[in-house]
Design an enzyme around this catalytic site. Structure first.
Site, PDB file in Angstrom:
ATOM      1  N   HIS A  39      -3.609   2.100  -9.730  1.00  0.00           N
ATOM      2  CA  HIS A  39      -2.910   2.041  -8.427  1.00  0.00           C
ATOM      3  C   HIS A  39      -1.440   2.452  -8.603  1.00  0.00           C
ATOM      4  O   HIS A  39      -0.907   3.241  -7.822  1.00  0.00           O
ATOM      5  CB  HIS A  39      -3.035   0.609  -7.875  1.00  0.00           C
ATOM      6  CG  HIS A  39      -2.251   0.315  -6.632  1.00  0.00           C
ATOM      7  ND1 HIS A  39      -2.835  -0.016  -5.430  1.00  0.00           N
ATOM      8  CD2 HIS A  39      -0.905   0.262  -6.391  1.00  0.00           C
ATOM      9  CE1 HIS A  39      -1.894  -0.225  -4.517  1.00  0.00           C
ATOM     10  NE2 HIS A  39      -0.716  -0.082  -5.072  1.00  0.00           N
ATOM     11  N   GLU A  40      -0.814   1.952  -9.655  1.00  0.00           N
ATOM     12  CA  GLU A  40       0.607   2.253  -9.886  1.00  0.00           C
ATOM     13  C   GLU A  40       0.806   3.704 -10.322  1.00  0.00           C
ATOM     14  O   GLU A  40       1.761   4.361  -9.889  1.00  0.00           O
ATOM     15  CB  GLU A  40       1.207   1.307 -10.929  1.00  0.00           C
ATOM     16  CG  GLU A  40       1.112  -0.187 -10.635  1.00  0.00           C
ATOM     17  CD  GLU A  40       1.619  -0.585  -9.264  1.00  0.00           C
ATOM     18  OE1 GLU A  40       2.396   0.170  -8.659  1.00  0.00           O
ATOM     19  OE2 GLU A  40       1.222  -1.651  -8.770  1.00  0.00           O
ATOM     20  N   GLY A  97       2.454  -5.705  -9.065  1.00  0.00           N
ATOM     21  CA  GLY A  97       2.863  -4.448  -9.669  1.00  0.00           C
ATOM     22  C   GLY A  97       3.852  -3.741  -8.767  1.00  0.00           C
ATOM     23  O   GLY A  97       3.921  -4.030  -7.565  1.00  0.00           O
ATOM     24  N   GLN A 144       8.629   3.084  -5.104  1.00  0.00           N
ATOM     25  CA  GLN A 144       8.557   2.129  -3.991  1.00  0.00           C
ATOM     26  C   GLN A 144       9.922   1.563  -3.615  1.00  0.00           C
ATOM     27  O   GLN A 144      10.090   1.027  -2.525  1.00  0.00           O
ATOM     28  CB  GLN A 144       7.572   0.986  -4.308  1.00  0.00           C
ATOM     29  CG  GLN A 144       6.121   1.457  -4.381  1.00  0.00           C
ATOM     30  CD  GLN A 144       5.173   0.330  -4.718  1.00  0.00           C
ATOM     31  OE1 GLN A 144       4.985  -0.008  -5.878  1.00  0.00           O
ATOM     32  NE2 GLN A 144       4.577  -0.270  -3.702  1.00  0.00           N
ATOM     33  N   CYS A 199      -1.091  -3.200  -1.022  1.00  0.00           N
ATOM     34  CA  CYS A 199       0.073  -2.475  -1.541  1.00  0.00           C
ATOM     35  C   CYS A 199       1.313  -2.944  -0.792  1.00  0.00           C
ATOM     36  O   CYS A 199       1.292  -3.052   0.439  1.00  0.00           O
ATOM     37  CB  CYS A 199      -0.118  -0.977  -1.350  1.00  0.00           C
ATOM     38  SG  CYS A 199       1.248   0.013  -1.966  1.00  0.00           S
ATOM     39  N   LEU A 200       2.374  -3.187  -1.530  1.00  0.00           N
ATOM     40  CA  LEU A 200       3.617  -3.639  -0.903  1.00  0.00           C
ATOM     41  C   LEU A 200       4.186  -2.570   0.023  1.00  0.00           C
ATOM     42  O   LEU A 200       4.960  -2.875   0.922  1.00  0.00           O
ATOM     43  CB  LEU A 200       4.648  -4.016  -1.980  1.00  0.00           C
ATOM     44  CG  LEU A 200       4.260  -5.235  -2.840  1.00  0.00           C
ATOM     45  CD1 LEU A 200       5.227  -5.393  -4.005  1.00  0.00           C
ATOM     46  CD2 LEU A 200       4.213  -6.506  -2.006  1.00  0.00           C
ATOM     47  N   HIS A 225       0.933   5.932  -7.476  1.00  0.00           N
ATOM     48  CA  HIS A 225       2.245   5.970  -6.815  1.00  0.00           C
ATOM     49  C   HIS A 225       3.137   7.051  -7.420  1.00  0.00           C
ATOM     50  O   HIS A 225       3.889   7.721  -6.714  1.00  0.00           O
ATOM     51  CB  HIS A 225       2.976   4.621  -6.951  1.00  0.00           C
ATOM     52  CG  HIS A 225       2.604   3.600  -5.911  1.00  0.00           C
ATOM     53  ND1 HIS A 225       2.794   3.795  -4.563  1.00  0.00           N
ATOM     54  CD2 HIS A 225       2.072   2.360  -6.018  1.00  0.00           C
ATOM     55  CE1 HIS A 225       2.392   2.714  -3.897  1.00  0.00           C
ATOM     56  NE2 HIS A 225       1.941   1.828  -4.758  1.00  0.00           N
TER      57      HIS A 225
HETATM   58  O1  GNR Z   1       0.624  -6.752  -5.253  1.00  0.00           O
HETATM   59  C1  GNR Z   1      -0.265  -5.901  -5.370  1.00  0.00           C
HETATM   60  N1  GNR Z   1      -1.561  -6.302  -5.470  1.00  0.00           N
HETATM   61  C2  GNR Z   1      -2.618  -5.458  -5.777  1.00  0.00           C
HETATM   62  C3  GNR Z   1      -3.916  -5.922  -5.591  1.00  0.00           C
HETATM   63  C4  GNR Z   1      -4.988  -5.121  -5.895  1.00  0.00           C
HETATM   64  C5  GNR Z   1      -4.784  -3.861  -6.401  1.00  0.00           C
HETATM   65  C6  GNR Z   1      -3.502  -3.377  -6.582  1.00  0.00           C
HETATM   66  C7  GNR Z   1      -2.423  -4.177  -6.282  1.00  0.00           C
HETATM   67  S1  GNR Z   1      -0.814  -3.568  -6.541  1.00  0.00           S
HETATM   68  C8  GNR Z   1       0.069  -4.461  -5.346  1.00  0.00           C
HETATM   69  C9  GNR Z   1       1.563  -4.203  -5.477  1.00  0.00           C
HETATM   70  C10 GNR Z   1       1.851  -2.753  -5.222  1.00  0.00           C
HETATM   71  O2  GNR Z   1       1.890  -2.239  -4.133  1.00  0.00           O
HETATM   72  N2  GNR Z   1       2.046  -1.992  -6.252  1.00  0.00           N
HETATM   73  O3  GNR Z   1       2.261  -0.685  -6.104  1.00  0.00           O
HETATM   74 NI    NI Z   2       1.231  -0.149  -4.277  1.00  0.00          NI
END
Ligand code: GNR
Ligand code: NI
Length: 173
Positions: A135-136, A46, A51, A93-94, A139
Site C-alpha cells: 500500500h505504501e 503507515g 502524503q 488510507c489516511l 503511494h
Molecule cells: O492506517 C492505515 N491502515 C491500513 C489498513 C490496511 C491496509 C493499509 C493501511 S495503511 C493506512 C495508513 C495509510 O494511509 N498509509 O498510506
Molecule cells: Ni495510504
C-alpha cells in the site's frame, strides 16, 4: 518533531511519482521523525512522504497493537519478490478518509530498502505487514487503493471526498 498536514484525495500531489533518496542524512531522518509523529497522531499504521506533500521515496510504519512503539523506516523500498497467491485485506488510507475496501494483493513479498541509518536491509513480509508495505509503495508511484476498485465505486468515493472538502473550505474561509 512536527505534526504535518496529511493531503487527501482528490489532490494532484498524491498522484506524483516520488523520487529516490540519494543519501539518508539528517534531513531525511527529520522527515521520518515528522512522518512518524504525524502517523501516530492520525492515527494510522503507515505513512508515505508524499502524503505530507514530500515526493521522496520514504515510508514509515508501526504495526504494534499495544502501547509499546515499534517504528519501521523504509527508504527507497523495492519489492524483489512477490508470492503467486493473493490475499484480501480490508484497507483504509489516511489520504482517503472514512473509506474502506477489501483489496487483493500478493500475500507475501520480499523487499530491499535502506533503514533509518542508511544501511541496506532486506525483509520478508507477510500478512498485514506485506499488505501495508505494498500500500505504501503504491503511494510512491502515485497509486491509491481506490484505484483497484471498479470505476463506479471509485468515482463515488472521489465525489464524496470532493464534496466534503468543499464544505470544509467554506467553514475555514
Ligand atoms: O492506517 C492505515 N491502515 C491500513 C489498513 C490496511 C491496509 C493499509 C493501511 S495503511 C493506512 C495508513 C495509510 O494511509 N498509509 O498510506
Ligand atoms: Ni495510504
Amino acid at each position: 518533531m512536527t505534526i504535518r498536514k496529511i493531503l487527501t484525495e482528490p489532490d494532484p500531489f498524491l498522484r506524483q511519482k516520488s523520487t529516490k533518496v540519494e543519501k539518508v542524512d539528517d534531513n531525511i531522518r527529520k522527515l521520518m521523525d515528522d512522518m512518524l509523529e504525524t502517523m501516530y497522531e492520525a492515527p494510522g499504521i503507515g505513512l508515505a512522504a508524499i502524503q505530507i506533500g514530500v515526493p521522496k521515496r520514504v515510508i514509515v510504519m508501526d504495526l504494534a497493537k499495544d502501547e509499546k512503539k515499534s517504528p519501521l523506516y523504509f527508504v527507497n523500498p523495492e519489492i524483489i519478490l512477490k508470492s503467486q497467491n493473493n490475499s484480501a485485506y480490508e484497507e483504509g488510507c489516511l489520504s482517503v478518509p472514512g473509506q474502506f475496501a477489501e483489496i487483493n494483493r500478493p500475500e507475501k513479498c520480499h523487499i530491499k530498502y535502506l533503514d533509518y541509518r542508511g544501511e541496506s536491509k532486506e525483509l520478508k513480509a507477510e500478512g498485514l505487514l506485506a499488505t501495508c508495505i505494498q500500500h505504501e509503495i503504491d503511494h510512491l508511484e502515485g497509486i491509491l487503493f481506490i484505484d483497484y476498485l471498479s470505476k463506479l465505486k471509485k468515482s463515488m468515493i472521489v465525489k464524496k471526498l470532493s464534496k466534503e472538502k468543499k464544505s470544509l473550505e467554506r467553514i475555514v474561509v
